[in-house]
Design a protein around this motif. Structure first.
Motif, PDB file in Angstrom:
ATOM      1  N   GLY A  15       0.824  -1.208   0.000  1.00 21.53           N
ATOM      2  CA  GLY A  15       0.000   0.000   0.000  1.00 21.53           C
ATOM      3  C   GLY A  15       0.857   1.256   0.000  1.00 21.53           C
ATOM      4  O   GLY A  15       0.576   2.222  -0.725  1.00 21.53           O
ATOM      5  N   ALA A  16       1.926   1.245   0.800  1.00 23.60           N
ATOM      6  CA  ALA A  16       2.817   2.409   0.863  1.00 23.60           C
ATOM      7  C   ALA A  16       3.480   2.651  -0.490  1.00 23.60           C
ATOM      8  O   ALA A  16       3.616   3.796  -0.945  1.00 23.60           O
ATOM      9  CB  ALA A  16       3.877   2.199   1.942  1.00 23.60           C
ATOM     10  N   GLU A  17       3.874   1.576  -1.150  1.00 28.27           N
ATOM     11  CA  GLU A  17       4.503   1.695  -2.474  1.00 28.27           C
ATOM     12  C   GLU A  17       3.491   2.246  -3.497  1.00 28.27           C
ATOM     13  O   GLU A  17       3.838   3.058  -4.352  1.00 28.27           O
ATOM     14  CB  GLU A  17       5.026   0.318  -2.906  1.00 28.27           C
ATOM     15  CG  GLU A  17       5.918   0.287  -4.124  1.00 28.27           C
ATOM     16  CD  GLU A  17       7.287   0.940  -3.945  1.00 28.27           C
ATOM     17  OE1 GLU A  17       7.719   1.609  -4.889  1.00 28.27           O
ATOM     18  OE2 GLU A  17       7.920   0.792  -2.868  1.00 28.27           O
ATOM     19  N   LEU A  18       2.233   1.811  -3.374  1.00 28.20           N
ATOM     20  CA  LEU A  18       1.186   2.337  -4.257  1.00 28.20           C
ATOM     21  C   LEU A  18       1.022   3.841  -4.064  1.00 28.20           C
ATOM     22  O   LEU A  18       0.907   4.600  -5.031  1.00 28.20           O
ATOM     23  CB  LEU A  18      -0.149   1.624  -3.973  1.00 28.20           C
ATOM     24  CG  LEU A  18      -0.238   0.155  -4.383  1.00 28.20           C
ATOM     25  CD1 LEU A  18      -1.510  -0.488  -3.824  1.00 28.20           C
ATOM     26  CD2 LEU A  18      -0.221   0.027  -5.903  1.00 28.20           C
ATOM     27  N   VAL A  19       1.015   4.267  -2.804  1.00 25.43           N
ATOM     28  CA  VAL A  19       0.858   5.698  -2.508  1.00 25.43           C
ATOM     29  C   VAL A  19       2.023   6.499  -3.082  1.00 25.43           C
ATOM     30  O   VAL A  19       1.831   7.531  -3.731  1.00 25.43           O
ATOM     31  CB  VAL A  19       0.747   5.912  -0.978  1.00 25.43           C
ATOM     32  CG1 VAL A  19       0.885   7.393  -0.617  1.00 25.43           C
ATOM     33  CG2 VAL A  19      -0.571   5.341  -0.468  1.00 25.43           C
ATOM     34  N   LYS A  20       3.241   5.981  -2.867  1.00 24.70           N
ATOM     35  CA  LYS A  20       4.432   6.663  -3.386  1.00 24.70           C
ATOM     36  C   LYS A  20       4.323   6.910  -4.880  1.00 24.70           C
ATOM     37  O   LYS A  20       4.654   7.974  -5.381  1.00 24.70           O
ATOM     38  CB  LYS A  20       5.679   5.781  -3.156  1.00 24.70           C
ATOM     39  CG  LYS A  20       6.384   6.011  -1.860  1.00 24.70           C
ATOM     40  CD  LYS A  20       7.736   5.289  -1.897  1.00 24.70           C
ATOM     41  CE  LYS A  20       7.893   4.447  -0.657  1.00 24.70           C
ATOM     42  NZ  LYS A  20       9.139   3.658  -0.668  1.00 24.70           N
ATOM     43  N   TYR A  21       3.893   5.855  -5.600  1.00 25.86           N
ATOM     44  CA  TYR A  21       3.804   5.976  -7.058  1.00 25.86           C
ATOM     45  C   TYR A  21       2.647   6.905  -7.454  1.00 25.86           C
ATOM     46  O   TYR A  21       2.787   7.752  -8.338  1.00 25.86           O
ATOM     47  CB  TYR A  21       3.671   4.589  -7.686  1.00 25.86           C
ATOM     48  CG  TYR A  21       3.734   4.561  -9.203  1.00 25.86           C
ATOM     49  CD1 TYR A  21       4.471   5.507  -9.924  1.00 25.86           C
ATOM     50  CD2 TYR A  21       3.072   3.574  -9.922  1.00 25.86           C
ATOM     51  CE1 TYR A  21       4.528   5.475 -11.310  1.00 25.86           C
ATOM     52  CE2 TYR A  21       3.133   3.533 -11.314  1.00 25.86           C
ATOM     53  CZ  TYR A  21       3.851   4.487 -11.999  1.00 25.86           C
ATOM     54  OH  TYR A  21       3.898   4.458 -13.372  1.00 25.86           O
ATOM     55  N   CYS A  22       1.509   6.784  -6.769  1.00 23.80           N
ATOM     56  CA  CYS A  22       0.362   7.661  -7.064  1.00 23.80           C
ATOM     57  C   CYS A  22       0.741   9.131  -6.918  1.00 23.80           C
ATOM     58  O   CYS A  22       0.285   9.982  -7.690  1.00 23.80           O
ATOM     59  CB  CYS A  22      -0.804   7.358  -6.129  1.00 23.80           C
ATOM     60  SG  CYS A  22      -1.795   5.960  -6.659  1.00 23.80           S
ATOM     61  N   LEU A  23       1.569   9.427  -5.913  1.00 25.80           N
ATOM     62  CA  LEU A  23       1.933  10.827  -5.674  1.00 25.80           C
ATOM     63  C   LEU A  23       2.728  11.418  -6.835  1.00 25.80           C
ATOM     64  O   LEU A  23       2.833  12.631  -6.973  1.00 25.80           O
ATOM     65  CB  LEU A  23       2.733  10.961  -4.363  1.00 25.80           C
ATOM     66  CG  LEU A  23       1.908  10.763  -3.079  1.00 25.80           C
ATOM     67  CD1 LEU A  23       2.803  10.699  -1.852  1.00 25.80           C
ATOM     68  CD2 LEU A  23       0.869  11.883  -2.935  1.00 25.80           C
ATOM     69  N   LYS A  24       3.274  10.554  -7.681  1.00 22.22           N
ATOM     70  CA  LYS A  24       4.027  11.046  -8.850  1.00 22.22           C
ATOM     71  C   LYS A  24       3.155  11.173 -10.099  1.00 22.22           C
ATOM     72  O   LYS A  24       3.640  11.617 -11.141  1.00 22.22           O
ATOM     73  CB  LYS A  24       5.162  10.059  -9.180  1.00 22.22           C
ATOM     74  CG  LYS A  24       6.260   9.995  -8.154  1.00 22.22           C
ATOM     75  CD  LYS A  24       7.314   8.981  -8.626  1.00 22.22           C
ATOM     76  CE  LYS A  24       8.222   8.575  -7.491  1.00 22.22           C
ATOM     77  NZ  LYS A  24       8.900   7.301  -7.775  1.00 22.22           N
ATOM     78  N   LYS A  25       1.893  10.716 -10.026  1.00 19.26           N
ATOM     79  CA  LYS A  25       1.100  10.625 -11.252  1.00 19.26           C
ATOM     80  C   LYS A  25       0.227  11.861 -11.438  1.00 19.26           C
ATOM     81  O   LYS A  25      -0.695  12.110 -10.629  1.00 19.26           O
ATOM     82  CB  LYS A  25       0.198   9.382 -11.219  1.00 19.26           C
ATOM     83  CG  LYS A  25       0.938   8.066 -11.035  1.00 19.26           C
ATOM     84  CD  LYS A  25       2.047   7.858 -12.026  1.00 19.26           C
ATOM     85  CE  LYS A  25       1.580   7.243 -13.324  1.00 19.26           C
ATOM     86  NZ  LYS A  25       2.733   7.017 -14.238  1.00 19.26           N
ATOM     87  N   PRO A  26       0.451  12.611 -12.493  1.00 17.59           N
ATOM     88  CA  PRO A  26      -0.331  13.827 -12.711  1.00 17.59           C
ATOM     89  C   PRO A  26      -1.805  13.521 -12.979  1.00 17.59           C
ATOM     90  O   PRO A  26      -2.123  12.691 -13.817  1.00 17.59           O
ATOM     91  CB  PRO A  26       0.327  14.464 -13.938  1.00 17.59           C
ATOM     92  CG  PRO A  26       1.148  13.388 -14.571  1.00 17.59           C
ATOM     93  CD  PRO A  26       1.479  12.394 -13.513  1.00 17.59           C
ATOM     94  N   GLY A  27      -2.652  14.197 -12.226  1.00 17.21           N
ATOM     95  CA  GLY A  27      -4.088  14.006 -12.397  1.00 17.21           C
ATOM     96  C   GLY A  27      -4.695  13.108 -11.343  1.00 17.21           C
ATOM     97  O   GLY A  27      -5.911  13.006 -11.232  1.00 17.21           O
ATOM     98  N   ILE A  28      -3.847  12.424 -10.576  1.00 16.47           N
ATOM     99  CA  ILE A  28      -4.345  11.580  -9.489  1.00 16.47           C
ATOM    100  C   ILE A  28      -4.263  12.357  -8.177  1.00 16.47           C
ATOM    101  O   ILE A  28      -3.251  12.983  -7.876  1.00 16.47           O
ATOM    102  CB  ILE A  28      -3.529  10.271  -9.392  1.00 16.47           C
ATOM    103  CG1 ILE A  28      -3.976   9.302 -10.496  1.00 16.47           C
ATOM    104  CG2 ILE A  28      -3.681   9.625  -8.023  1.00 16.47           C
ATOM    105  CD1 ILE A  28      -3.348   7.936 -10.413  1.00 16.47           C
ATOM    106  N   GLU A  29      -5.348  12.316  -7.425  1.00 20.45           N
ATOM    107  CA  GLU A  29      -5.365  12.965  -6.113  1.00 20.45           C
ATOM    108  C   GLU A  29      -5.693  11.929  -5.045  1.00 20.45           C
ATOM    109  O   GLU A  29      -6.724  11.262  -5.121  1.00 20.45           O
ATOM    110  CB  GLU A  29      -6.428  14.070  -6.107  1.00 20.45           C
ATOM    111  CG  GLU A  29      -6.489  14.841  -4.805  1.00 20.45           C
ATOM    112  CD  GLU A  29      -7.629  15.871  -4.768  1.00 20.45           C
ATOM    113  OE1 GLU A  29      -7.719  16.611  -3.792  1.00 20.45           O
ATOM    114  OE2 GLU A  29      -8.439  15.889  -5.719  1.00 20.45           O
ATOM    115  N   LEU A  30      -4.811  11.776  -4.064  1.00 17.24           N
ATOM    116  CA  LEU A  30      -5.112  10.873  -2.949  1.00 17.24           C
ATOM    117  C   LEU A  30      -6.058  11.596  -2.006  1.00 17.24           C
ATOM    118  O   LEU A  30      -5.733  12.682  -1.503  1.00 17.24           O
ATOM    119  CB  LEU A  30      -3.830  10.456  -2.245  1.00 17.24           C
ATOM    120  CG  LEU A  30      -3.082   9.350  -3.000  1.00 17.24           C
ATOM    121  CD1 LEU A  30      -1.601   9.357  -2.664  1.00 17.24           C
ATOM    122  CD2 LEU A  30      -3.683   7.977  -2.689  1.00 17.24           C
ATOM    123  N   VAL A  31      -7.239  11.015  -1.792  1.00 12.39           N
ATOM    124  CA  VAL A  31      -8.254  11.710  -0.983  1.00 12.39           C
ATOM    125  C   VAL A  31      -8.575  10.964   0.303  1.00 12.39           C
ATOM    126  O   VAL A  31      -9.426  11.404   1.070  1.00 12.39           O
ATOM    127  CB  VAL A  31      -9.560  11.928  -1.783  1.00 12.39           C
ATOM    128  CG1 VAL A  31      -9.296  12.845  -2.975  1.00 12.39           C
ATOM    129  CG2 VAL A  31     -10.147  10.596  -2.246  1.00 12.39           C
TER     130      VAL A  31
END
Lengths: 339, 339
Positions: A15-31
């Motif tokens: 899960g932590a690795e998923l978050v790390k990668y999501c934070l680099k993806k333009p247009g994705i917002e962790l909510v």
């Protein structure tokens, strides 16, 4: 353009690795993020994963959490077995969010868990959402990439896929999971309990067979230890010669007494020549090797997040990797990849 | 269950290979074939391709041919360039048949031929049919498989794909196409005419870039001969040292002066170590090799016919390989793979 709202469900190592990668993806917002670990609850998701606050607390799951967070898609990584995560998946889908889960049994659930598969598919269709189980394995290297490799074949007689991994560079839970440092007897006792083995071979084999249109008579699995020949060490563990260095697991899909699909996974500390290999006995024959192998944790997060636009684009229902378009990486604003 | 009715449009070497493979596929029925070669017209399609009559004559295309044959899908293999085959593709789609074509420029026409691409897409949607251009290359090894390989990556900086082929085992027209047996001067003059080069690099590069979401500044192509170092022979040609043994072609997709996508094709007689190789500079890095390479003609027919169920299942429009599900082989009655 509005962002794609993502909730991380389960903030363990994957899960932590998923978050790390999501934070680099333009247009994705962790909510939002949920977990049950008291050491993480209340902390900031960014602080726990990348050492920098992002203003998203990790909270315990409550009944109205998803209704408030309003995710477009939930990344789910809490367990390997469908019986353990089914209720979570149903709950998430009820909130009208798409789901990508790292649950190994979800990657191709129709063989081993047909009833749960049907229930999840029905729920997905009813709620007009898409649900996918994926990761590097099961999900990519030993099933999707195997099927892709047969795309150039006019005939396929047998399929072999092996994954020979050096576990030294993996995280400690992974090294423990493969039995590194145990005695052979301890390994066998843990193997008997079922806590050592890689989950997903049955799913990978079933997906390959379904993709090719083969009806298997049965699937056989075999699990053994690999003993260290000399002292080997990782960042976390040192293993003496004779102790268990890791695992050697094989599964075969059988038709008329012949192993037509064979998957072999070796993961051990000190492996000298890590690699992925796919051999298709067919016309033409294919002998594919990925030298050095593919790093599991990085790749699992990659596959999951890379699949987000494909799952958002998909028709409602329970999907598998073989139903979705070619799972490539994407490196521009996410709306470029949405229909 | 009714069969899937297939017309073969063009019965050259690739068309013949398509027919051979179709004849092995349960649920597919060849219902017609067209060509312009006087040596084939009036002959039986099976006799020309597999040496056994199948009751399907090869005929000249006439206005009502498709209306009579009523194919569900047409396999089209008459040319590499869209300007030469556009009218045929429009005609076929007007008859409400899906199309898979080996036309290289159709594999990803949006960069080099955007106007024709739009016209074909409009026609496909209007007639509610799907149109796909594919083959082993372009279509699979140097684009689809490259994109698939990035599925495990969290970052991609550069992509390289090379195809090192021993042309000795290929058909004579292929050996001639790569200039085998010419002097270096003859090669250069033919290269200047444009008759030697592999068509499809621009399409493969454009598809990779689109899949990854990269905006290229430009694409550069370079073509040179490979000279024989000693006498080499194929079934058809003997080449002395110093004569042209084949071709060395490179194309690069460039951003800010950097070659971010590089495709290299070497096809020559006497190549000692044929292979396909894909290298992704990324996180994780990928170094994939297919030892011995993949036989081009067999694989092109495989990819085309293996895509039939995917094209039949697809929404109307002009498709590319990156839009369709994982292109695996299928080896059971075709209706198992149709929606």
């Amino acid at each position: 353009m509005r962002t794609v709202r993502v909730v991380q469900f389960g903030v363990g190592p994957i899960g932590a690795e998923l978050v790390k990668y999501c934070l680099k993806k333009p247009g994705i917002e962790l909510v939002g993020a949920v977990d049950i670990d008291p050491n993480k609850l209340g902390k900031d998701l960014g602080e726990v994963t990348v050492g920098k606050k992002i203003g998203v607390p990790i909270t315990r799951y409550t009944g109205d959490f998803l209704a408030k967070a309003k995710p477009d898609i939930v990344l789910h990584s809490t367990g390997s077995y469908l019986k353990d995560v089914k209720t979570q998946l149903l709950m998430i889908m009820k909130s009208r969010a798409d789901v990508v889960s790292t649950c190994e049994e979800l990657s191709y659930p129709f063989l081993k868990n047909p009833t749960i598969a049907k229930e999840l598919d029905n729920a997905a269709r009813k709620n007009k959402v898409s649900l996918l189980g994926t990761g590097v394995n099961p999900g990519f290297l030993m099933d999707t990439l195997v099927l892709t490799s047969t795309g150039v074949c006019q005939d396929v007689k047998k399929v072999r896929s092996s994954r020979i991994q050096d576990a030294s560079s993996r995280r400690l839970p992974f090294q423990k999971k493969i039995g590194a440092g145990l005695t052979r007897a301890e390994f066998q006792s843990k193997a008997a309990e079922g806590t050592i083995k890689h989950v997903g071979f049955q799913e990978s084999i079933a997906m390959i067979a379904a993709g090719l249109g083969w009806k298997l008579d049965r699937i056989e699995e075999n699990l053994d230890s690999i003993l260290a020949e000399k002292t080997v060490a990782s960042e976390y563990i040192t293993i003496e010669a004779g102790q268990v260095a890791g695992v050697n697991q094989t599964a075969s899909g059988i038709i008329n007494g012949e192993n037509v699909i064979t998957l072999n996974l070796q993961a051990y500390l000190g492996c000298p020549d890590p690699r992925e290999r796919i051999v298709i006995e067919g016309q033409p024959p294919i002998d594919l090797t990925i030298k050095g192998g593919v790093h599991g944790d990085i790749a699992t997060a990659a596959v999951v997040v890379n699949c987000i636009p494909r799952v958002l684009n998909a028709e409602p229902g329970l999907m598998t990797m073989k139903d979705l378009p070619v799972p490539s990486g994407w490196f521009a604003e996410i709306h470029n990849f949405l229909r």
